[in-house]
Every structure is written in structure tokens, then in C-alpha cells.
Design an enzyme around this catalytic site. Sequence first.
Site, short mmCIF file in Angstrom:
data_model
loop_
_atom_site.label_atom_id
_atom_site.label_comp_id
_atom_site.label_asym_id
_atom_site.label_seq_id
_atom_site.Cartn_x
_atom_site.Cartn_y
_atom_site.Cartn_z
N GLY A 10 0.76 -1.19 0.05
CA GLY A 10 -0.04 0.12 0.04
C GLY A 10 0.83 1.18 -0.12
N ASP A 14 -2.44 6.92 1.09
CA ASP A 14 -2.54 8.19 2.00
C ASP A 14 -1.46 8.09 3.28
OD1 ASP A 14 -3.76 10.62 1.27
OD2 ASP A 14 -4.68 10.55 3.33
N LEU A 15 -1.53 6.89 3.92
CA LEU A 15 -0.82 6.96 5.10
C LEU A 15 0.64 6.69 4.76
CD1 LEU A 15 -1.38 6.30 8.27
CD2 LEU A 15 -1.09 4.12 7.79
N ALA A 16 0.93 5.99 3.91
CA ALA A 16 2.24 5.95 3.43
C ALA A 16 3.12 7.30 3.20
CB ALA A 16 2.40 5.05 2.14
N ASP A 179 -2.06 0.94 17.36
CA ASP A 179 -3.05 1.73 17.81
C ASP A 179 -2.31 3.07 18.01
OD1 ASP A 179 -4.60 3.36 19.67
OD2 ASP A 179 -6.06 1.67 19.82
N HIS A 180 -2.56 4.26 17.25
CA HIS A 180 -1.64 4.97 17.03
C HIS A 180 -1.95 5.87 18.46
CE1 HIS A 180 -4.96 7.60 15.74
NE2 HIS A 180 -4.22 8.65 16.05
N LYS A 184 1.32 7.96 21.25
CA LYS A 184 1.27 9.41 21.40
C LYS A 184 2.32 9.29 22.87
CE LYS A 184 -2.98 10.51 19.84
NZ LYS A 184 -2.68 11.61 18.56
N GLU A 218 -13.10 15.81 18.94
CA GLU A 218 -12.47 16.43 17.82
C GLU A 218 -13.48 17.32 17.26
OE1 GLU A 218 -10.59 13.29 15.11
OE2 GLU A 218 -12.19 12.03 15.95
N HIS A 242 -8.84 2.99 20.68
CA HIS A 242 -8.12 4.23 21.18
C HIS A 242 -8.47 4.49 22.88
CE1 HIS A 242 -6.65 4.72 17.28
NE2 HIS A 242 -7.80 5.63 16.96
N LYS A 347 -10.60 20.42 19.93
CA LYS A 347 -9.96 19.06 19.42
C LYS A 347 -9.07 18.97 21.00
CE LYS A 347 -7.23 15.91 17.70
NZ LYS A 347 -7.97 14.88 17.24
#
Length: 487
Positions: A10, A14-16, A179-180, A184, A218, A242, A347
Site C-alpha cells: 500500500g 495516503d498513510l504511506a 493503535d496510534h 502518543k 474532535e 483508542h 480538539k
Amino acid sequence: MESMTFVLFGSTGDLAKRKIFPALYNLYAEQKMPQKISIIAVGRKEMSDSDLQAYVKRSLQTFSRSIIDDETSLADFLNAFRYSQFDATKMEDYQSLRDLVEQREKELHIPENRMFYLSVGPEFFDLIALNIKESGLGSTKGWKRLIIEKPFGHDLESARLLNANLTKAFEEEEIYRIDHYLGKPMVQNLEALEFANPVLQTLWNNQHIANVQITASETVGVEERAGYYDKSGALRDMFQNHMLQMLMMTAMRKPNRISATDIRNEKRKVMESLRPLTKEEVGLHIIRGQYTSGKMGGEPVKSYLEEPGINPTSMNDTFIAAELWIDNSFWSGVPFYIRTGKRMKEKSTRIVIEFKDSSQDLYKDQHEQVAPNLLIIEINPNENVTLQLNSKHPMTGEVEPIKVNFTSNNKDVPEAYERLIYDAFRGDSTFFAHWNEVELAWEWVQPIIDAFSEGSVPLAHYESGSYGPKEADQLLQNTGFKWWLDE
Ligand code: BG6
């Protein structure tokens, strides 16, 4: 760190472009990469190696946090990249990918350590994983690792099915589920805050804590993801992963050691102690909401139902608030409140810990002024730890809240993907989601999915630009609390 091959499926997505290439570059710039690395970008489009290298360079110029001023080292970095055109359904494409991987391993004299990053739609996860095995790509003399990112299934059953397929090709220890939120810095810092500070650790239980509030609000709406979001909703998009990960990180008890296994064990125990909800009880503890039109920063915005691509009669949740109870000796009696939503006033991802008030008798007369002690952990976009204490005003003599604050001013900290890819390079899975956690989270959420789909939980509405539906405030009023910092 061992030399390896990094295969990115992939790679034209977009993520790349936004996250993965910049993360790799920054790791390279900070010398956090294996000395020798072969990076094979895999994608559907036709591209030469030099097209790919130019594409990666453009993505760095647009999205990388660090400035590229050294052309030689940039060229050196780009030189690690090769491209392989690929159709996930064609076995011959896996074979040519394997040939390329092996050829580069020989050229660079690197061991057969292979990391496969699937930055593709979740419907391809098991297909690609199984074909990696089938084609021999996964039969290495070194180690192999698989990185995937949520969604891990759509409900409990599909998650189990996906995992059963993945584990036909990779062992659990070889699977790195991103899980981004776990990448963090402030989420990673929770462990140190709690366990490196005896003062806090002593207070971290039901004797001293009145309630815990975890918010991820958000301002954005559904954006260009209507197709995905209208089927997913806040429950699957944010809550199941999350939000529950933040709950686990906050409520876990002291591990025996700071190691992936020990921390994950403690996180699992939190999920196992979470009081299950029956379908019938969902309406008492869960609020589901959907945004209506309103104003964001003075500008009018559309309601969810008017967003392009959304079914105009959709009952999808863009907001979830929940009351949860952890039935173990440390937390019994302490409600955990979680909420997340789109198109809210600000946010902000934060955890607020409200301590019990034992000053009531002493300051009875002035009790109006004595605010509870709060520990406020701001995760995103600001990174702050604030302790709200009470102090006498030097002029009036009245007791009033004061704030002791630590702000992380370092703006150039590594991004979540950088931290996580670095951890995966080193084989450290502490901040990745283990299957146990994912499964237990789906188990807990499944009755909510069922109740929502049966329509037995009313859909509350909230104005865009607000803090969510009033029902979410009422949820706390039952126990005499209120959401902090909604002002
Ligand atoms: C993603 C969700 O996982 O997290 C998005 O799919 C959401 O809907 C995003 O916007 C929020 O992440 P962050 O890091 O901006 O809080």
C-alpha cells in the site's frame, strides 16, 4: 539493531505518504534505523524505482517534520527503496516480490529478517498474510514481523475470524497491531507518571480517586470518509480501540517489570475486570449521539445527515459517552467516564482524575470555594500535566484552586508512527495492541453494537461546536459528578 527488509504494502496510499515515509526518514536522520536496510515499496500502480524514489522525496518535502538540507544523506536514504508492482490476489506477484526481496538481501548482505507493513484496506489483511506464507516470502532464516493497523474486524466475530487467519501465517509475537494512540508521548508517559512517582502511585486507587474522565473530542466532522464512517461510527472508530486502550493504560496496576509482557498482562487484567454490560443495560450506561448543524469557529457547518455520502436517515453514532466500572479491589466504586465525538467544541484528548475530597468538614463554611484536587493529563494537541490544588489567596484569604503545571515545550518530538516503527524494528511490542486486549475490547463492546443495531438505545443529538448531548452530562449527574474543563 539488526539489518532487515521492510516491505511496505500500500505504498502509494495516503498513510504511506503522510506518515510512514516521513517516519522512516526521521528514524534514518536520527540514526534509529538498522545500519543496512532494504525497503521494498509495493503498490498497484506501475512505477519504476526512480519514480518511487522521487515520490518518496516529494512526500518527505510535504509531510516530514524535519528539514532535509543534506542532499547526500537524502539520496542515501532514497537509495534503499525499490518498487514492486503488485496485485494482492495474484500469487505470481508474491513470487516476484520474493525474488526481489531475496535479490536485495544478497546485494546488501543482510540476513533474512523481514518486516511486512500492511498499509492497505482491512479486507486485504488476511489475504496478504496468508499469501506471504503460501509464497514462501514468510519462510525466512531470520525473523519475520507483520504490522497492521485498525480496524481489526467489525465486531467480535469478524475480529476473531481475522485473527484466526492471521495466526495461520504469523505467531502472535510476530504481529504488531498499531493503535496510534499508544504511540502518543503522553499515553506512553502514563506508565511513568503512575509508576515512577510514589506520590501518585499511593493515590492511584479507589481510596483516593473519586472518578476518572477520559475525553477525546474532535472538531472535524466525517471528512471524506463517509463510506467507512457511516458503517463504523464513534463506537468502532474510536471507542473500541483508542479509548479503551487509554482506559487500560490509566487503570493498570504496577507491573512486575517494565516489559511488554508484564505491561500487557496488567492491561489485560483491566479488561477482564471491566463489568460486562448486557444488551438490556446498554441504555443506562452508554449515550450515543449524532451531530446536528451548528457553528465551528463562527462558520456554519452541516449536520451529519447532510454530509456528502451519508445516508440521510442514518442512525450512526458520531459521539459516544460511557460509564464503566472496574470490579477489582483497586477500582471498585470508582466510575470511569469515557467520551469521544466529532464536531465538538475543541480538539482535545485528555484524562482528568478527580480525587476524593476529605476537606469537607474543615472548610465547611467556605466549601463553595474548595474545589477537588484534579490531575489533568493533556495528551493531544497540547501535552501537559496539571495538578489542581487548593491554596489561600494572599489578599482575600479565601481558599481557591491553583494549578501546578508541566508543559512539554519540545515541539520536535517524534510522531506516533516514528516511535512505533522504531519499536517494531527493535522487536519491542509494549505499545502495540495484543490480541487479548483487542478481543476483550470487542467482547465488551459487542452488546453495545447489538443494542444499537436493534434500535433499543435512543440516538441523542448535539449541536456541532458543543460538548456533546446533554444526556452525556446527565450520565455523570447520576453519581453527582460533572465533566471537568468543559468551558
Ligand atoms: C483515527 C480515527 O483512528 O483517529 C479518526 O479513525 C480520528 O476518525 C483519529 O479522527 C483521531 O486521531 P488523533 O491522533 O487526531 O486524535
